[in-house]
Design an enzyme around this catalytic site. Structure first.
Site, mmCIF file in Angstrom:
data_model
loop_
_atom_site.group_PDB
_atom_site.id
_atom_site.type_symbol
_atom_site.label_atom_id
_atom_site.label_comp_id
_atom_site.label_asym_id
_atom_site.label_seq_id
_atom_site.Cartn_x
_atom_site.Cartn_y
_atom_site.Cartn_z
ATOM 1 N N SER A 1 -5.205 0.249 14.141
ATOM 2 C CA SER A 1 -5.100 -1.004 14.913
ATOM 3 C C SER A 1 -6.060 -1.024 16.091
ATOM 4 C CB SER A 1 -3.674 -1.167 15.458
ATOM 5 O OG SER A 1 -2.757 -1.194 14.404
ATOM 6 N N ILE B 1 -1.689 3.692 19.457
ATOM 7 C CA ILE B 1 -1.822 4.874 18.600
ATOM 8 C C ILE B 1 -0.722 5.895 18.942
ATOM 9 C CG2 ILE B 1 -3.387 6.653 17.722
ATOM 10 C CD1 ILE B 1 -4.175 3.609 17.220
ATOM 11 N N GLY C 1 3.737 5.575 4.458
ATOM 12 C CA GLY C 1 4.261 5.476 5.823
ATOM 13 C C GLY C 1 5.466 4.550 5.896
ATOM 14 N N ARG C 2 5.439 3.514 5.067
ATOM 15 C CA ARG C 2 6.540 2.541 5.110
ATOM 16 C C ARG C 2 7.839 3.131 4.560
ATOM 17 N NH1 ARG C 2 2.084 -2.186 3.821
ATOM 18 N NH2 ARG C 2 1.391 -2.266 5.973
ATOM 19 N N GLN D 1 40.315 -6.805 12.960
ATOM 20 C CA GLN D 1 39.452 -7.268 11.872
ATOM 21 C C GLN D 1 38.002 -7.484 12.361
ATOM 22 O OE1 GLN D 1 39.853 -11.329 10.351
ATOM 23 N NE2 GLN D 1 40.018 -10.475 8.305
ATOM 24 N N GLY E 1 31.036 -2.809 23.623
ATOM 25 C CA GLY E 1 31.233 -3.687 24.780
ATOM 26 C C GLY E 1 30.312 -3.287 25.923
ATOM 27 N N GLU F 1 3.751 -0.234 11.511
ATOM 28 C CA GLU F 1 3.446 0.039 10.089
ATOM 29 C C GLU F 1 3.553 -1.233 9.251
ATOM 30 O OE1 GLU F 1 3.820 3.683 8.400
ATOM 31 O OE2 GLU F 1 3.900 4.771 10.295
ATOM 32 N N GLU G 1 6.797 -9.726 8.511
ATOM 33 C CA GLU G 1 6.041 -10.813 7.881
ATOM 34 C C GLU G 1 4.978 -10.240 6.939
ATOM 35 O OE1 GLU G 1 6.849 -10.530 11.122
ATOM 36 O OE2 GLU G 1 8.307 -12.165 11.177
HETATM 37 N N1 CAA Z 1 -3.209 0.591 -1.951
HETATM 38 C C1 CAA Z 1 -4.527 0.682 -2.301
HETATM 39 N N2 CAA Z 1 -5.412 -0.340 -2.126
HETATM 40 C C2 CAA Z 1 -4.936 -1.478 -1.584
HETATM 41 C C3 CAA Z 1 -3.592 -1.632 -1.197
HETATM 42 C C4 CAA Z 1 -2.711 -0.546 -1.414
HETATM 43 N N3 CAA Z 1 -1.421 -0.614 -1.079
HETATM 44 N N4 CAA Z 1 -3.426 -2.857 -0.671
HETATM 45 C C5 CAA Z 1 -4.621 -3.466 -0.731
HETATM 46 N N5 CAA Z 1 -5.537 -2.628 -1.283
HETATM 47 C C6 CAA Z 1 -6.950 -2.908 -1.564
HETATM 48 C C7 CAA Z 1 -7.059 -4.173 -2.416
HETATM 49 O O1 CAA Z 1 -6.941 -3.883 -3.792
HETATM 50 C C8 CAA Z 1 -8.452 -4.676 -2.074
HETATM 51 O O2 CAA Z 1 -9.403 -3.924 -2.809
HETATM 52 P P1 CAA Z 1 -10.745 -4.626 -3.445
HETATM 53 O O3 CAA Z 1 -11.583 -4.934 -2.244
HETATM 54 O O4 CAA Z 1 -11.314 -3.581 -4.314
HETATM 55 O O5 CAA Z 1 -10.284 -5.855 -4.159
HETATM 56 C C9 CAA Z 1 -8.598 -4.279 -0.597
HETATM 57 O O6 CAA Z 1 -7.650 -3.217 -0.363
HETATM 58 C C10 CAA Z 1 -8.281 -5.429 0.350
HETATM 59 O O7 CAA Z 1 -6.965 -5.876 0.066
HETATM 60 P P2 CAA Z 1 -6.437 -7.284 0.570
HETATM 61 O O8 CAA Z 1 -7.416 -8.354 0.163
HETATM 62 O O9 CAA Z 1 -5.026 -7.424 0.134
HETATM 63 O O10 CAA Z 1 -6.563 -7.089 2.155
HETATM 64 P P3 CAA Z 1 -6.114 -8.025 3.352
HETATM 65 O O11 CAA Z 1 -7.190 -8.027 4.351
HETATM 66 O O12 CAA Z 1 -5.618 -9.339 2.826
HETATM 67 O O13 CAA Z 1 -4.923 -7.201 4.020
HETATM 68 C C11 CAA Z 1 -2.643 -6.596 4.377
HETATM 69 C C12 CAA Z 1 -3.768 -6.903 3.390
HETATM 70 C C13 CAA Z 1 -1.468 -6.189 3.493
HETATM 71 C C14 CAA Z 1 -2.267 -7.759 5.248
HETATM 72 C C15 CAA Z 1 -3.054 -5.386 5.267
HETATM 73 O O14 CAA Z 1 -4.074 -5.757 6.183
HETATM 74 C C16 CAA Z 1 -1.896 -4.791 6.045
HETATM 75 O O15 CAA Z 1 -1.117 -4.011 5.506
HETATM 76 N N6 CAA Z 1 -1.788 -5.132 7.346
HETATM 77 C C17 CAA Z 1 -0.835 -4.481 8.224
HETATM 78 C C18 CAA Z 1 -1.483 -3.286 8.858
HETATM 79 C C19 CAA Z 1 -0.463 -2.288 9.321
HETATM 80 O O16 CAA Z 1 0.538 -2.038 8.673
HETATM 81 N N7 CAA Z 1 -0.764 -1.645 10.436
HETATM 82 C C20 CAA Z 1 0.066 -0.608 10.932
HETATM 83 C C21 CAA Z 1 -0.697 0.222 11.882
HETATM 84 S S1 CAA Z 1 -0.362 1.926 11.755
HETATM 85 C C22 CAA Z 1 1.096 2.230 12.505
HETATM 86 O O17 CAA Z 1 1.831 1.376 12.918
HETATM 87 C C23 CAA Z 1 1.394 3.692 12.513
HETATM 88 C C24 CAA Z 1 2.069 4.191 13.715
HETATM 89 O O18 CAA Z 1 1.419 4.660 14.617
HETATM 90 C C25 CAA Z 1 3.543 4.242 13.760
#
Ligand code: CAA
Length: 378
Positions: A126, A157, A241-242, A278, A338, A362, A366
């Protein structure tokens, strides 16, 4: 699908449970209050193989797979959600290096991660202007001879100022997901600095920082996977991670149910324990149903992952349901307590604050719905 744990999985879960109950529970309140960092606990988790539960044994991990990992994380999160997030990200980072790294990278980075010598792992995707739209990241990595030079900023991070090993995503090509690559960067690399830790609502015993890269040079040997493959590495890492966040939420719901059951039996109102009412019983029943569903969804996703089957949709379902359920459960636990639920004499106010981020990090709820819908419409 069989959800019973085998001998190895049970042993891993029990080791996590013992450590959680003996060491993490007594430290959790103070860690939250002081906003410290659970370094000692991470070292103890490392000593038990719990920083690399699914990492193969020859690389120092427990080699026990995704189900054991989920079971262990549930135990740790029930005791201390702050410690569990550092544990979760460290496991995630180690697994990605095992999966996509060269032999040299595995030797150099995975052992210190799983033993605890690197303190923790961090996942730097991010940026200040983009969280959900991860493919819009702007940090650059420009090749200069046998090195890449990183410039840019990362945001939110987890363990970013403590982690010895950080996976950093940066743009090596044009716009969009295909222009992104991943790098393994060590703490202390010149040009990498961590900013002020955020003052958070919850998970106050975990560190969340911005990172700044200013002409931060790493060797070409620190490129993880191939150039341009970084976004897919990030997405598949987040699938795993999810499951971790699902497990973390399960831990919090269990903690809420335990605390609420105890309190409801002890606390009297109108001449009898409130457990006889209840209004309270229905809350406990709803919490127990949420818990059962959350456990099943998390273990289902973990089992699919372990069997090498597709699990993107199931991981997002687990993450979505469990995080929403943990927010319901923690809110109801405060309600059952409470006024006592609103002060730190009881742990439920901490659970309430700790749960809140689960529908955000993660991937927000939405984003999980977007992933689930995309998968079912494929
Ligand atoms: N596994 C492998 N490849 C994948 C994939 C997956 N699960 N999901 C998508 N891809 C690939 C697609 O196949 C595509 O490949 P091609 O270019 O070859 O076609 C490419 O990735 C792009 O995919 P999308 O077009 O679907 O990408 P998008 O830009 O529309 O984004 C999204 C998709 C799901 C919204 C993604 O951006 C997302 O998950 N966003 C949320 C980010 C997130 O979770 N951030 C968390 C930060 S880390 C954190 O919180 C950790 C912490 O410290 C606790």
């Amino acid at each position: 699908m069989d959800f019973s744990l085998d001998e190895t999985q049970t042993a891993v879960r029990d080791a996590a449970r013992r450590l959680a109950r003996e060491k993490l529970v007594p430290r959790a309140k103070e860690l939250d209050r002081t906003g410290g960092f659970p370094e000692e606990s991470l070292r103890e988790l490392g000593a038990l193989g719990l920083l690399g539960v699914a990492v193969p044994e020859p690389l120092g991990g427990a080699g026990a797979g995704a189900v054991a990992y989920a079971a262990a994380l549930m135990e740790v999160a029930e005791a201390c959600a702050s410690t569990s997030v550092a544990m979760a990200v460290t496991n995630m980072v180690a697994e990605q290096i095992v999966r996509f790294g060269t032999d040299a990278q595995k030797e150099r980075f995975v052992r210190p991660l799983v033993s605890g010598a690197a303190v923790a792992g961090a996942f730097a995707l991010s940026e200040p202007h983009c969280g959900s739209d991860a493919a819009a990241l702007r940090t650059t990595a420009v090749r200069r001879g046998d090195r890449f030079v990183l410039n840019g900023s990362k945001q939110w991070i987890t363990s970013g100022d403590r982690a010895g090993v950080i996976i950093v995503w940066a743009r090596t090509g044009g716009e969009g997901p295909r222009g992104i690559s991943a790098f393994v960067v060590e703490r202390g690399t010149p040009g990498l600095t961590a900013g002020r830790p955020e003052h958070k609502m919850g998970l106050r015993g975990s560190s969340t920082v911005p990172l700044v890269f200013e002409d931060c040079a790493v060797s070409a040997g620190q490129l993880l996977g191939e150039e341009g493959q970084g976004f897919k590495i990030a997405m598949s890492a987040l699938d795993g991670g999810r499951i971790g966040i699902g497990a973390q939420a399960v831990g919090l719901i269990r903690a809420c149910l335990g605390a609420s059951r105890r309190y409801a039996r002890e606390r009297k109102a109108f001449g009898e324990p409130i457990a006889e009412r209840q209004a309270i019983r229905w809350k406990l029943a709803d919490m127990a149903v949420d818990l059962a569903a959350a456990e099943l969804l998390t273990f289902r996703a973990a089992r699919l992952k372990e069997e090498g089957r597709p699990f993107t949709r199931e991981a997002s379902m687990a993450k979505l349901f469990c995080s929403e359920a943990s927010n319901r459960a923690t809110s109801q636990a405060v309600q059952i307590h409470g006024g006592y639920g609103y002060v730190d004499e009881f742990p439920v106010e901490r659970y309430f604050r700790d749960a809140r981020v689960q529908t955000l990090y993660e991937g927000t709820s939405e984003i999980q719905r977007k992933v689930i819908a995309r998968e079912i419409l494929k």
